[in-house]
Structure formats: C-alpha cells, structure tokens
Design a protein around this motif. Structure first.
Motif, short mmCIF file in Angstrom:
data_model
loop_
_atom_site.label_atom_id
_atom_site.label_comp_id
_atom_site.label_asym_id
_atom_site.label_seq_id
_atom_site.Cartn_x
_atom_site.Cartn_y
_atom_site.Cartn_z
N PHE A 63 1.11 -1.11 -0.08
CA PHE A 63 0.02 0.28 -0.06
C PHE A 63 0.57 1.23 -0.09
O PHE A 63 0.28 1.96 -0.36
CB PHE A 63 -1.23 0.39 1.80
CG PHE A 63 -1.84 1.61 1.35
CD1 PHE A 63 -2.72 1.73 0.56
CD2 PHE A 63 -1.21 2.40 1.96
CE1 PHE A 63 -3.67 2.53 1.13
CE2 PHE A 63 -1.96 3.53 2.53
CZ PHE A 63 -3.09 3.39 1.74
N LEU A 64 1.77 1.66 1.22
CA LEU A 64 2.58 2.58 0.81
C LEU A 64 2.87 2.49 -0.46
O LEU A 64 3.58 3.60 -0.64
CB LEU A 64 3.84 2.38 2.21
CG LEU A 64 4.91 3.34 2.34
CD1 LEU A 64 3.81 4.64 2.95
CD2 LEU A 64 5.53 2.47 3.85
N ILE A 65 3.93 1.79 -0.77
CA ILE A 65 4.65 1.96 -2.42
C ILE A 65 3.85 2.77 -3.12
O ILE A 65 3.87 3.13 -4.15
CB ILE A 65 5.68 0.49 -2.35
CG1 ILE A 65 6.93 -0.08 -1.83
CG2 ILE A 65 5.55 0.01 -3.55
CD1 ILE A 65 7.09 -1.68 -1.80
N GLY A 66 2.42 2.43 -3.04
CA GLY A 66 1.44 1.95 -3.80
C GLY A 66 1.40 3.72 -3.99
O GLY A 66 2.18 4.60 -4.85
N LYS A 67 1.29 3.75 -2.86
CA LYS A 67 0.94 5.46 -2.67
C LYS A 67 2.40 6.50 -3.01
O LYS A 67 1.83 7.82 -3.68
CB LYS A 67 0.52 5.58 -1.17
CG LYS A 67 -0.36 5.20 0.18
CD LYS A 67 -1.53 6.04 -1.15
CE LYS A 67 -3.25 6.40 -0.84
NZ LYS A 67 -4.06 7.02 -1.36
N ALA A 68 3.37 6.02 -2.99
CA ALA A 68 4.73 6.85 -2.73
C ALA A 68 4.46 6.62 -4.90
O ALA A 68 5.33 7.81 -5.25
CB ALA A 68 5.84 6.10 -2.49
N MET A 72 5.05 10.27 -6.69
CA MET A 72 5.59 10.23 -8.19
C MET A 72 5.24 10.72 -9.20
O MET A 72 6.12 11.73 -9.59
CB MET A 72 6.92 9.21 -7.79
CG MET A 72 7.84 8.90 -6.25
SD MET A 72 8.58 7.75 -6.41
CE MET A 72 9.43 7.82 -7.98
N ALA A 73 4.26 10.30 -9.37
CA ALA A 73 3.83 10.42 -10.59
C ALA A 73 3.03 12.08 -10.74
O ALA A 73 3.23 12.39 -11.46
CB ALA A 73 2.49 8.95 -10.97
N GLN A 74 2.27 12.31 -9.65
CA GLN A 74 1.80 13.85 -9.15
C GLN A 74 2.85 14.61 -9.46
O GLN A 74 2.91 15.71 -10.07
CB GLN A 74 0.74 13.80 -8.14
CG GLN A 74 -0.30 12.46 -7.80
CD GLN A 74 -1.15 12.90 -7.04
OE1 GLN A 74 -0.82 13.97 -5.97
NE2 GLN A 74 -1.73 11.98 -6.66
N ARG A 75 3.83 14.50 -8.79
CA ARG A 75 4.90 15.62 -9.17
C ARG A 75 5.10 15.73 -10.41
O ARG A 75 5.70 16.22 -11.31
CB ARG A 75 6.17 15.10 -8.06
CG ARG A 75 6.36 15.18 -6.69
CD ARG A 75 7.04 14.79 -5.25
NE ARG A 75 6.70 15.78 -3.86
CZ ARG A 75 7.00 15.06 -3.06
NH1 ARG A 75 8.20 14.37 -3.54
NH2 ARG A 75 6.50 14.93 -1.79
N LYS A 76 5.60 14.62 -10.95
CA LYS A 76 6.29 14.65 -12.54
C LYS A 76 5.63 15.30 -13.77
O LYS A 76 5.81 16.08 -14.36
CB LYS A 76 6.55 12.84 -13.15
CG LYS A 76 7.16 12.87 -14.04
CD LYS A 76 7.81 11.33 -14.50
CE LYS A 76 8.11 11.16 -15.14
NZ LYS A 76 8.64 9.61 -15.84
N GLU A 77 4.07 14.49 -13.20
CA GLU A 77 3.18 15.59 -13.80
C GLU A 77 3.08 17.20 -13.92
O GLU A 77 2.86 17.98 -14.48
CB GLU A 77 1.51 15.12 -14.16
CG GLU A 77 1.44 13.62 -14.32
CD GLU A 77 -0.18 12.98 -13.66
OE1 GLU A 77 -1.57 13.72 -13.62
OE2 GLU A 77 -0.26 11.65 -14.33
#
Length: 82
Positions: A63-68, A72-77
């Motif tokens: 779960f934590l890895i998925g949230k991370a 990261m994807a949001q920051r990249k976008e």
C-alpha cells in the motif's frame, strides 16, 4: 521455553513465506498451522501470530509503495516541461 517457541515460530514463518512466494500457494501457512496444531498448540499459536504479522506488514508495505508511486507520478505531471 517461551524464547525457544518464539524463535522457532519466527523461523518457520519466514521459511513458509519464502515457499509461499516461490510456489504461489498463498494459503500454505494454513496447512503448516494444521500440522503444528496436531503437535504443539503453543508453537501453532506463535507461528500463526508470526505469519499474520508478516502478511500484514507485506500488505501495508505494498500500500505504501503504491502511495509513493502515486505521489511521484503527480509530482512528475505537475513539473513544467523543459
């Protein structure tokens, strides 16, 4: 004696998790627990506790890895293209 039981239960749980990962048998720990139940209720209880803790940690870690990854994807976008 309690230390011995906990040590044996932890090692058996660790080994069971490895075999479960290798074989894909996600309920193997139940079968091992049944074998233990016939021989030692104390070891069975300690083993099942060790298994539950490991399975819970594994679930929480995924779960934590998925949230991370989402973060990261949001920051990249949100970064402007250069």
């Amino acid at each position: 004696m309690a230390g011995t039981i906990e040590t044996l239960a932890a090692k058996l749980a660790e080994d069971t998790m490895k075999v479960m990962d290798e074989t894909g048998e996600d309920r193997l720990y139940v079968e091992v627990g049944n074998v233990l139940a016939a021989a030692s209720q104390s070891l069975e209880e300690a083993y099942l506790t060790e298994i539950r803790v490991r399975l819970a940690e594994r679930t929480a870690r995924r779960f934590l890895i998925g949230k991370a990854r989402e973060l990261m994807a949001q920051r990249k976008e949100s970064k402007p293209a250069t």
